[in-house]
Write a protein that holds these residues in place. Sequence first.
Motif, PDB file in Angstrom:
ATOM      1  N   GLY A 109       0.776  -1.228   0.000  1.00 23.89           N
ATOM      2  CA  GLY A 109       0.000   0.000   0.000  1.00 23.89           C
ATOM      3  C   GLY A 109       0.804   1.272   0.000  1.00 23.89           C
ATOM      4  O   GLY A 109       0.241   2.363  -0.097  1.00 23.89           O
ATOM      5  N   ASN A 110       2.146   1.172   0.073  1.00 24.28           N
ATOM      6  CA  ASN A 110       2.955   2.371   0.241  1.00 24.28           C
ATOM      7  C   ASN A 110       3.142   3.200  -1.029  1.00 24.28           C
ATOM      8  O   ASN A 110       3.675   4.309  -0.952  1.00 24.28           O
ATOM      9  N   ARG A 111       2.717   2.695  -2.172  1.00 22.29           N
ATOM     10  CA  ARG A 111       2.817   3.512  -3.375  1.00 22.29           C
ATOM     11  C   ARG A 111       1.616   4.428  -3.549  1.00 22.29           C
ATOM     12  O   ARG A 111       1.560   5.221  -4.485  1.00 22.29           O
ATOM     13  N   GLY A 112       0.651   4.311  -2.657  1.00 24.51           N
ATOM     14  CA  GLY A 112      -0.495   5.214  -2.713  1.00 24.51           C
ATOM     15  C   GLY A 112      -1.438   4.942  -3.860  1.00 24.51           C
ATOM     16  O   GLY A 112      -2.233   5.810  -4.245  1.00 24.51           O
ATOM     17  N   ALA A 113      -1.357   3.750  -4.446  1.00 24.21           N
ATOM     18  CA  ALA A 113      -2.206   3.388  -5.575  1.00 24.21           C
ATOM     19  C   ALA A 113      -2.311   1.871  -5.636  1.00 24.21           C
ATOM     20  O   ALA A 113      -1.520   1.147  -5.016  1.00 24.21           O
ATOM     21  N   LEU A 114      -3.293   1.379  -6.392  1.00 25.03           N
ATOM     22  CA  LEU A 114      -3.332  -0.035  -6.709  1.00 25.03           C
ATOM     23  C   LEU A 114      -2.153  -0.327  -7.627  1.00 25.03           C
ATOM     24  O   LEU A 114      -2.054   0.212  -8.727  1.00 25.03           O
ATOM     25  N   SER A 115      -1.220  -1.158  -7.180  1.00 24.96           N
ATOM     26  CA  SER A 115       0.018  -1.390  -7.901  1.00 24.96           C
ATOM     27  C   SER A 115       0.202  -2.882  -8.136  1.00 24.96           C
ATOM     28  O   SER A 115       0.227  -3.673  -7.192  1.00 24.96           O
ATOM     29  N   ALA A 116       0.315  -3.279  -9.414  1.00 23.18           N
ATOM     30  CA  ALA A 116       0.513  -4.676  -9.784  1.00 23.18           C
ATOM     31  C   ALA A 116       1.816  -4.791 -10.566  1.00 23.18           C
ATOM     32  O   ALA A 116       2.051  -4.031 -11.511  1.00 23.18           O
ATOM     33  N   THR A 117       2.663  -5.744 -10.173  1.00 22.79           N
ATOM     34  CA  THR A 117       3.961  -5.929 -10.817  1.00 22.79           C
ATOM     35  C   THR A 117       4.156  -7.392 -11.183  1.00 22.79           C
ATOM     36  O   THR A 117       3.883  -8.280 -10.375  1.00 22.79           O
ATOM     37  N   ALA A 118       4.630  -7.621 -12.404  1.00 18.42           N
ATOM     38  CA  ALA A 118       5.010  -8.954 -12.853  1.00 18.42           C
ATOM     39  C   ALA A 118       6.475  -8.914 -13.259  1.00 18.42           C
ATOM     40  O   ALA A 118       6.906  -8.001 -13.972  1.00 18.42           O
TER      41      ALA A 118
ATOM     42  N   VAL B 269       5.918   4.394 -19.374  1.00 20.72           N
ATOM     43  CA  VAL B 269       5.211   4.544 -20.650  1.00 20.72           C
ATOM     44  C   VAL B 269       4.140   5.619 -20.550  1.00 20.72           C
ATOM     45  O   VAL B 269       4.004   6.483 -21.427  1.00 20.72           O
ATOM     46  N   ASN B 270       3.364   5.584 -19.489  1.00 18.71           N
ATOM     47  CA  ASN B 270       2.353   6.602 -19.206  1.00 18.71           C
ATOM     48  C   ASN B 270       2.128   6.614 -17.701  1.00 18.71           C
ATOM     49  O   ASN B 270       2.899   6.017 -16.954  1.00 18.71           O
ATOM     50  N   GLU B 271       1.084   7.269 -17.249  1.00 17.75           N
ATOM     51  CA  GLU B 271       0.881   7.390 -15.807  1.00 17.75           C
ATOM     52  C   GLU B 271       0.538   6.064 -15.141  1.00 17.75           C
ATOM     53  O   GLU B 271       0.604   5.942 -13.915  1.00 17.75           O
ATOM     54  N   ASN B 272       0.219   5.040 -15.928  1.00 19.14           N
ATOM     55  CA  ASN B 272      -0.190   3.757 -15.368  1.00 19.14           C
ATOM     56  C   ASN B 272       0.823   2.639 -15.547  1.00 19.14           C
ATOM     57  O   ASN B 272       0.855   1.706 -14.742  1.00 19.14           O
ATOM     58  N   ILE B 273       1.658   2.699 -16.579  1.00 19.61           N
ATOM     59  CA  ILE B 273       2.482   1.552 -16.953  1.00 19.61           C
ATOM     60  C   ILE B 273       3.961   1.901 -16.951  1.00 19.61           C
ATOM     61  O   ILE B 273       4.375   2.917 -17.511  1.00 19.61           O
TER      62      ILE B 273
ATOM     63  N   ILE C 164       7.113  -5.535 -15.552  1.00 19.75           N
ATOM     64  CA  ILE C 164       6.124  -4.537 -15.956  1.00 19.75           C
ATOM     65  C   ILE C 164       5.276  -4.212 -14.739  1.00 19.75           C
ATOM     66  O   ILE C 164       4.906  -5.110 -13.969  1.00 19.75           O
ATOM     67  N   ARG C 165       5.021  -2.936 -14.532  1.00 16.43           N
ATOM     68  CA  ARG C 165       4.216  -2.486 -13.388  1.00 16.43           C
ATOM     69  C   ARG C 165       3.026  -1.688 -13.902  1.00 16.43           C
ATOM     70  O   ARG C 165       3.180  -0.797 -14.744  1.00 16.43           O
ATOM     71  N   PHE C 166       1.865  -2.009 -13.384  1.00 16.56           N
ATOM     72  CA  PHE C 166       0.643  -1.290 -13.733  1.00 16.56           C
ATOM     73  C   PHE C 166       0.055  -0.689 -12.463  1.00 16.56           C
ATOM     74  O   PHE C 166      -0.083  -1.388 -11.452  1.00 16.56           O
ATOM     75  N   GLU C 167      -0.272   0.618 -12.520  1.00 11.88           N
ATOM     76  CA  GLU C 167      -0.841   1.287 -11.353  1.00 11.88           C
ATOM     77  C   GLU C 167      -2.105   2.033 -11.729  1.00 11.88           C
ATOM     78  O   GLU C 167      -2.219   2.593 -12.824  1.00 11.88           O
ATOM     79  N   LEU C 168      -3.029   2.042 -10.792  1.00  3.25           N
ATOM     80  CA  LEU C 168      -4.321   2.668 -11.022  1.00  3.25           C
ATOM     81  C   LEU C 168      -4.764   3.382  -9.754  1.00  3.25           C
ATOM     82  O   LEU C 168      -4.644   2.847  -8.653  1.00  3.25           O
ATOM     83  N   GLY C 169      -5.235   4.630  -9.921  1.00  2.00           N
ATOM     84  CA  GLY C 169      -5.773   5.360  -8.779  1.00  2.00           C
ATOM     85  C   GLY C 169      -4.766   6.203  -8.058  1.00  2.00           C
ATOM     86  O   GLY C 169      -4.890   6.441  -6.857  1.00  2.00           O
TER      87      GLY C 169
END
Length: 307
Positions: A45-54, A261-265, A290-295
């Motif tokens: 939770g420390n990134r302040g967003a929903l964060s998914a990493t593969a 790549v953008n604000e999410n990826i 690859i990391r994807f973040e939302l919110g």
Amino acid sequence: MKKNILYILGFVIMLMSSASIKAQQDSQYTQYMYNTVSFNPAYAGNRGALSATAAYRNQWLGVEGAPETLNFSIHTPINLERLGVGLGFTNDKIGPSSESTATADISYTIPINRYDLKLSFGVKAGLNILDINMNKLNIYDPSDVNLVNKTLTSPVVGVGLYLHTTKWYVGLSTPNMLNSEHYDDIKVSTASEKMHMFFTAGYVFDLNSSFKFKPAIQTKAVIGAPLSVDVSANFLYNNRLTLGAAYRWDAAVSFLTGFQVNENIMIGYSYDYDLSDFSNYNDGSHEIFIRFELGNGLKNKVNPRFF
């Protein structure tokens, strides 16, 4: 408040030191700075967003049976960013063995002062499954009772601390503090899971309006194996392009790169060159993520967080 924090610190450190540590087995990552929650549940939770990493790591390319690691994690803050939760999955393959670990993380963050200093502490729990396929080996004695396929399971319980501001962080953790010994029907020990201790730290320097510089260190300790020390230095340009290098003590030098790549990826790649004599028999180690973040609350803007 300060007295409560000291109690928490003492309790978690006591838990971390309650088991002996004897063999180095945990997954190794060159780009550990992008996958902190895999070894420290307090980061959830420390990134302040929903964060998914593969992430995928292919170690010692060209060597048959060399380690391969696949990791996936997802975590998010809830309850006004005080509480964080996450899920993780890791699969390690090496030689005849395939080890899968599924975990859940929960963290809680305490503000310490008005200068944005915070302490997060977390707990990790899950299950480890080790499959050993002896058919992948050249067996010279078929009657050996140890040379049969096995599936071994053990629980996972980890703890961690993460002290941080927007400029620096220090972490102390163990992803699994349980020592598990696996035995067969005649009480022959076939495998064991040993506790690993991780220490991480990093600082972000604003060099100018375009460049940030972050030196970082990770040490991994387990009795019975050499201390693993990774030192890295990354430069972030315009909150988009990351270039850096790393050194693993007496083991490897690495090149790291990442691109927002953008604000999410975000995507990243690293290459390790082996410094030992074993470099004559392999083509190095490769790692991608690859990391994807939302919110994250940002619109048309790259998330400027460096860790």
